[in-house]
Design an enzyme around this catalytic site. Structure first.
Site, short mmCIF file in Angstrom:
data_model
loop_
_atom_site.label_atom_id
_atom_site.label_comp_id
_atom_site.label_asym_id
_atom_site.label_seq_id
_atom_site.Cartn_x
_atom_site.Cartn_y
_atom_site.Cartn_z
N TYR A 143 11.65 -11.53 -6.31
CA TYR A 143 10.93 -10.31 -5.95
C TYR A 143 10.26 -10.52 -4.61
O TYR A 143 9.61 -11.54 -4.39
CB TYR A 143 9.88 -9.99 -7.02
CG TYR A 143 9.01 -8.78 -6.70
CD1 TYR A 143 9.56 -7.50 -6.66
CD2 TYR A 143 7.65 -8.93 -6.43
CE1 TYR A 143 8.77 -6.40 -6.37
CE2 TYR A 143 6.86 -7.83 -6.15
CZ TYR A 143 7.42 -6.56 -6.12
OH TYR A 143 6.62 -5.48 -5.84
N ASP A 156 9.98 -16.70 1.32
CA ASP A 156 8.91 -15.85 0.81
C ASP A 156 8.02 -16.73 -0.06
O ASP A 156 8.31 -16.97 -1.23
CB ASP A 156 9.51 -14.69 0.01
CG ASP A 156 8.42 -13.79 -0.58
OD1 ASP A 156 7.22 -14.14 -0.46
OD2 ASP A 156 8.77 -12.76 -1.18
N LYS A 206 -1.31 -13.41 -1.47
CA LYS A 206 -2.01 -13.97 -2.63
C LYS A 206 -3.10 -15.00 -2.23
O LYS A 206 -4.16 -14.58 -1.79
CB LYS A 206 -0.99 -14.53 -3.62
CG LYS A 206 -0.09 -13.36 -4.10
CD LYS A 206 0.76 -13.60 -5.31
CE LYS A 206 1.35 -12.26 -5.76
NZ LYS A 206 2.78 -12.19 -5.80
#
Ligand code: PLP
Length: 433
Positions: free
Chosen positions: A144, A239, A267
């Protein structure tokens, strides 16, 4: 457990907010539960609107590696807030966070701050296309990368799954240049690169996958990505929105010793506030406006509160022994949960990299999304609900990673394993071998 207040709040929310939540997985739909509304948190604990207390393994889906309300982060945010919430002009805090990032990830020679992981990957792809003058993007099933159109390609089996938009509203023409391949399939990847590598702008990957549950890269997988992209003139994008500062201070690229061309972060680098970042080699990053022609901007990008929270967090991670302690606690938890399942006769596979972990209820090794999907989701739902009733707050999906924070203690881990033993033992008759 009384959750009446949460239930009432969920009713109110559903009338005004689609599904009652501002991000889908929070609705707990896949486990057939209602979400808990959170009142407050501290350390490794959450308190819901009914006053129930939980040991938290979601950590806001990854950012809270220090746990909730770490004093240094709180102080930094309060201090920044007193000086003004946003200026839309540069501040020293942005440089400070950029320095903390680039010193931990030397492959990021320059970095641009954005407001979310989605923005980071979206912008990195635009940059890769602008830099290479090519259109094709290669990604992997089960990875994702946020909700940008180009990257919402449905996961599928077989070799290349082409042109299937993963959501209504994503035009087929927008994903016509996106290929999705099975994770950890080195031969399949090499074959596709031999055919299409010369038109590829970038290969984007979660170097430790965390969005199909936790799935580590197979031996040689990341090295193959590096080799093939270099050979074909495509950029390699890691990523590391989840794995950055999580699996090691320098992320998966330091842990596995593979240097990407571009890296996406989010994050942890925001310490719980909305932040993303992308960066890489100077020569590539210099193509971004205003230095270069590839446009990307943001009204609140580099927001002082977010920069302060991120910088305060990253400074804590530099303290000696930080990751060693986290590794110890996470290892205990992973081993304890797996043993609990085994002792109850329940098929399970435990995957873990650092403080990112997952227990899959399946009997085959989980190396990709196809493997992960063999998990027994009814069993997971029962496990989730059982754990929640015992005060353990897990992500409400088999396909999400669990996170241990520095605020967790050996006692919290013991309590969690104890709860898992009781819950899984109770499920033996329904789901045991
Ligand atoms: C969470 C995540 C994103 C998206 O970040 P948001 O801040 O939710 O937009 C992208 N990539 C990975 C690997 C993630 O884990």
């Amino acid at each position: 457990m009384n959750t009446e207040t949460s239930r009432a709040l969920f009713g109110r929310a559903k009338a005004l907010i689609p599904g009652g939540v501002n991000s889908p997985v929070r609705a707990c739909g896949s486990v057939g539960a209602d979400p808990l509304f959170i009142q407050s948190a501290d350390g490794c604990h959450l308190t819901d609107a009914d006053g129930n207390r939980f040991i938290d393994y979601v950590g806001s889906w990854g950012p809270l590696i220090l746990g909730h309300n770490h004093p240094a982060v709180l102080e930094a945010v309060m201090d920044a807030a007193r000086r003004g919430a946003s200026f839309g002009a540069p501040t020293e805090l942005e440089i400070e966070l950029a320095e903390l990032i680039t010193e931990a990830l030397p492959a990021m020679e320059m970095v641009r701050m954005v407001n979310s992981g989605t923005e980071a990957t979206m912008s990195a792809l635009r940059l890769a296309r602008g830099y290479t003058g090519r259109d094709t993007i290669i990604k992997f099933d089960g990875c994702y990368h946020g909700h940008a159109d180009t990257l919402l390609v449905g996961a599928g089996s077989g070799v290349a799954t082409l042109n299937i938009p993963g959501s209504p509203g994503v035009p087929a023409s927008v994903v016509a240049h996106t290929l999705s391949l099975p994770y950890n399939d080195i031969d399949g990847f090499r074959k596709v690169m031999a055919e299409k590598g010369d038109s590829a702008a970038a290969v984007i990957v979660e170097p430790v996958a965390g969005n199909m549950g936790t799935v580590p890269p197979a031996d040689g997988f990341l090295a193959a990505l590096r080799e093939e992209t270099r050979r074909r003139g495509a950029l390699l994008i890691f990523d590391e929105v989840m794995s950055g500062f999580r699996v090691a201070r320098g992320g998966a690229q330091i842990l596995y010793g593979i240097e990407p061309d571009l890296t996406c972060l989010g994050k942890i680098i925001g310490g719980g506030l909305p932040v993303g970042a992308y960066g890489g080699r100077k020569e590539i990053m210099e193509r971004i406006a205003p230095q270069g022609p590839v446009y990307q901007a943001g009204t609140l990008s580099g927001n002082p509160l977010a920069m302060a929270a991120g910088a305060a967090t990253l400074k804590e991670l530099k303290k000696p022994g930080f990751y060693r302690r986290l590794e110890g606690l996470s290892g205990e938890l992973a081993a304890g949960l797996l043993k609990a399942a085994q002792d109850a006769g329940i098929p399970a596979v435990g995957n873990r990299v650092g403080s990112m972990l997952g227990l899959f209820f399946t009997d085959r090794p989980v190396r990709n999304f196809e493997d992960a999907k063999t998990s027994n989701l009814d069993l997971f739902a029962a496990y989730y609900k059982g754990m929640r009733d015992k005060g353990i707050y897990l992500a409400p999906s088999q396909f999400e990673a669990g996170f241990v924070s520095a605020a967790h203690t050996a006692e919290a881990i013991d309590r969690t394993v104890g709860a898992a033993r009781e819950v899984l033992d109770g499920l033996r008759d329904r789901f045991g071998k």
